[in-house]
Design a protein around this motif. Structure first.
Motif, short mmCIF file in Angstrom:
data_model
loop_
_atom_site.label_atom_id
_atom_site.label_comp_id
_atom_site.label_asym_id
_atom_site.label_seq_id
_atom_site.Cartn_x
_atom_site.Cartn_y
_atom_site.Cartn_z
N HIS A 296 2.00 5.03 9.10
CA HIS A 296 3.42 4.77 8.84
C HIS A 296 4.18 6.09 8.82
O HIS A 296 3.74 7.06 8.20
N GLN A 302 11.53 7.39 -0.81
CA GLN A 302 11.84 5.96 -0.75
C GLN A 302 10.92 5.20 0.18
O GLN A 302 10.45 4.11 -0.12
N GLN A 305 7.31 4.92 -1.45
CA GLN A 305 7.11 4.13 -2.67
C GLN A 305 6.39 2.80 -2.45
O GLN A 305 5.42 2.49 -3.15
N PRO A 306 6.78 1.95 -1.48
CA PRO A 306 6.07 0.69 -1.31
C PRO A 306 4.62 0.88 -0.87
O PRO A 306 3.76 0.05 -1.19
N MET A 307 4.32 1.95 -0.17
CA MET A 307 2.94 2.23 0.21
C MET A 307 2.10 2.60 -1.01
O MET A 307 0.93 2.22 -1.12
N GLU A 309 2.57 1.51 -4.00
CA GLU A 309 2.34 0.29 -4.79
C GLU A 309 1.18 -0.54 -4.25
O GLU A 309 0.52 -1.26 -5.01
N ARG A 310 0.91 -0.45 -2.96
CA ARG A 310 -0.19 -1.22 -2.37
C ARG A 310 -1.54 -0.49 -2.43
O ARG A 310 -2.58 -1.11 -2.26
N THR A 332 6.29 12.48 -5.69
CA THR A 332 6.32 11.02 -5.80
C THR A 332 4.91 10.46 -5.95
O THR A 332 4.69 9.52 -6.74
N SER A 336 3.09 8.44 -9.40
CA SER A 336 2.59 7.07 -9.33
C SER A 336 1.45 6.80 -10.30
O SER A 336 1.19 5.65 -10.65
#
Length: 498
Positions: A296, A302, A305-307, A309-310, A332, A336
């Motif tokens: 990706h 920003q 962030q979703p990566m 979380e997974r 970042t 986490s």
């Protein structure tokens, strides 16, 4: 390596002396008798490795190591060898006085060493100059003799420790003997397994000299050698979600290879899913080269962030760089709280901006990165790799893999293991990226930080040794991927392809 129950235990010089004292008391024997045992073990080793040789030259120092050499001379002469004996000093001290007398009483001559002299003709040289206690540069006369031995072109058998090598640290303050074989007595000295020792020890054997278990009972080892470990077989009812999701973060402009190698290593080490967060410009090439990697493009926190979380585990640092982009992703990722393997520029950023870790963490510095983290020079780290690894682990409350010849794995409580595998062919670009991916994959599969670091360092080094069977020079990081997969499954060969 011996199959003795203490064959993985590593001791400091101070603790070795405690074992020696306990052994003499438990066996109720003299120091001279212990020397005889060492001499017998040395003769056995000599015969095993060089069964055809008959002409040897033994070089003896003034102390107990020299005493071992004198008694080896007695035994070798009785066994029919032609023995020349060179002494560094005109007199011996301690128990070595009796050993020297035994050599001379049997008609043996002692050739005094003159700094500008030449060595007797010999098919094999035996180094019995210094024992375990040398922590300084050899004196000029000894240094000149060591240089002559190294230049002789004949193989060298070192007794206990190659002279000039520090048995505690594995460093050489000056010149040191380069042995083809070292037979170490009673127990392993920790310095023979890391640092510059790799260039001096040669094949290392342990001769315990019949020591009883009581000699070791009250002396704790300082460290241990890693054992070869594989992962248990997978459950038949398994899916990719059972084996963890690793997120590799890095690959600034021009460094896409680092994240690809880390990601592939994580897959080959058994992670169920591996994602890569990198520069958008790298995504097409990564997808084309390795479609198993979920690449990706991320332009900042920003998008990351979703990566995060997974993901179950982060591999942070391969090719990350220290630009604003890399720094923002680094911050970042650390925020986490995910389990983490930190390497390369991830460590360099930590050196300039120290931060605590909130989850299980493994740091994998090479000596230069370790020096930056500790605020000392690389040379200072190498002078005492054991202290450096332990201080890094304590300071950062993390497990640390200090890379190099004889990599060290340390935890914050002072526990330390030494990796005895690996080879100089692994001194090439990308090898550290593989190690990062392997350890991250093991964390993702349920290992704790200590287990992941130890098993990972071992698998990485053993895969390097498998790959180097075709030659060390020109070894590529990607050459380790096939043997890595085989070793992780307990298979005997790497097979074709990666």
């Amino acid at each position: 390596m011996s199959g003795h129950q203490h064959s993985r235990d590593l001791y400091t010089v101070e603790r070795m002396r405690e074992i020696d004292r306990a052994a003499l008391a438990a066996l109720d024997i003299s120091g001279v008798e212990l020397m005889r045992r060492a001499a017998r073990a040395a003769l056995d080793s000599l015969r095993r490795h060089w069964p055809q040789l008959r002409r040897i030259c033994i070089h003896c120092g003034p102390g107990n190591n020299g005493g071992d050499g004198f008694l080896l001379g007695v035994l070798a002469r009785e066994a029919g060898f032609h023995v020349e004996l060179v002494a560094l000093t005109p007199v011996s001290r301690g128990d070595a006085v009796a050993a020297r007398a035994a050599w001379e009483e049997g008609g043996g001559q002692v050739l005094p060493w003159a700094a500008h002299g030449s060595l007797p003709e010999a098919e094999l040289h035996v180094d019995a100059l210094y024992g375990i206690g040398l922590d300084r540069e050899p004196e000029p006369a000894a240094a000149s003799l060591i240089e002559r031995i190294n230049a002789s072109g004949a193989p060298v058998l070192a007794l206990d420790v190659p002279s000039g090598l520090n048995a505690d640290s594995g460093q050489c303050p000056g010149v040191a003997v380069r042995a083809e074989v070292t037979v170490s007595f009673i127990a392993h000295k920790r310095g023979l397994h890391t640092g510059r020792a790799a260039d001096h020890v040669g094949a290392l054997e342990l001769a315990t000299l019949g020591m009883p278990a009581t000699a070791y009972a009250h002396v704790l080892p300082d460290a241990r050698l890693l054992s070869a470990e594989n992962l248990p077989p997978r459950a038949r009812y398994a899916n990719k979600g059972n084996h963890g999701h690793v997120l590799v973060i890095g690959g600034d402009h021009g460094m896409a290879g680092a994240v690809q190698l880390a990601g592939m290593a994580a897959l080959r080490a058994g992670a169920g899913l591996v994602s890569v967060a990198t520069r958008a410009a790298h995504v097409f090439a990564l997808n084309a080269a390795r479609p198993e990697l979920m690449a990706h493009g991320v332009d900042g926190p920003q998008a990351l962030q979703p990566m995060l979380e997974r993901a179950d585990v982060l591999a942070l640092g391969p090719g990350l760089g220290r630009s604003a982009w890399g720094h923002a992703l680094w911050l970042t990722a650390l925020d986490s709280g995910r389990p983490l393997v930190l390497d390369a520029d991830g460590l360099n950023l930590l050196a300039s901006e120290p931060r605590p870790f909130s989850g299980p963490t493994v740091l994998t510095p090479h000596p230069g990165e370790a020096g930056r983290l500790l605020g000392v020079s690389t040379a200072e780290v190498e002078r005492d790799r054991f202290a450096a690894a332990r201080e890094l682990a304590r300071r950062h409350a993390a497990v640390v893999v200090l890379k190099g010849a004889g990599s060290l794995i340390a935890d914050p409580d002072g526990r330390l293991d030494v990796c005895s595998w690996g080879n100089p062919g692994m001194a090439s670009g990308g090898m550290g990226d593989l190690l990062t991916g392997i350890i991250a994959a093991l964390l993702a599969q349920g290992c704790d930080a200590w287990q992941a670091a130890c098993i990972g360092a071992g698998l990485h080094a053993r895969a390097g040794d498998r790959a180097a069977q075709a030659g060390e020079r020109g070894l590529l990081a990607s050459d380790l991927l096939a043997p890595l997969r085989a070793l992780g499954n307990g298979l005997s060969s790497g097979g074709p392809g990666a």
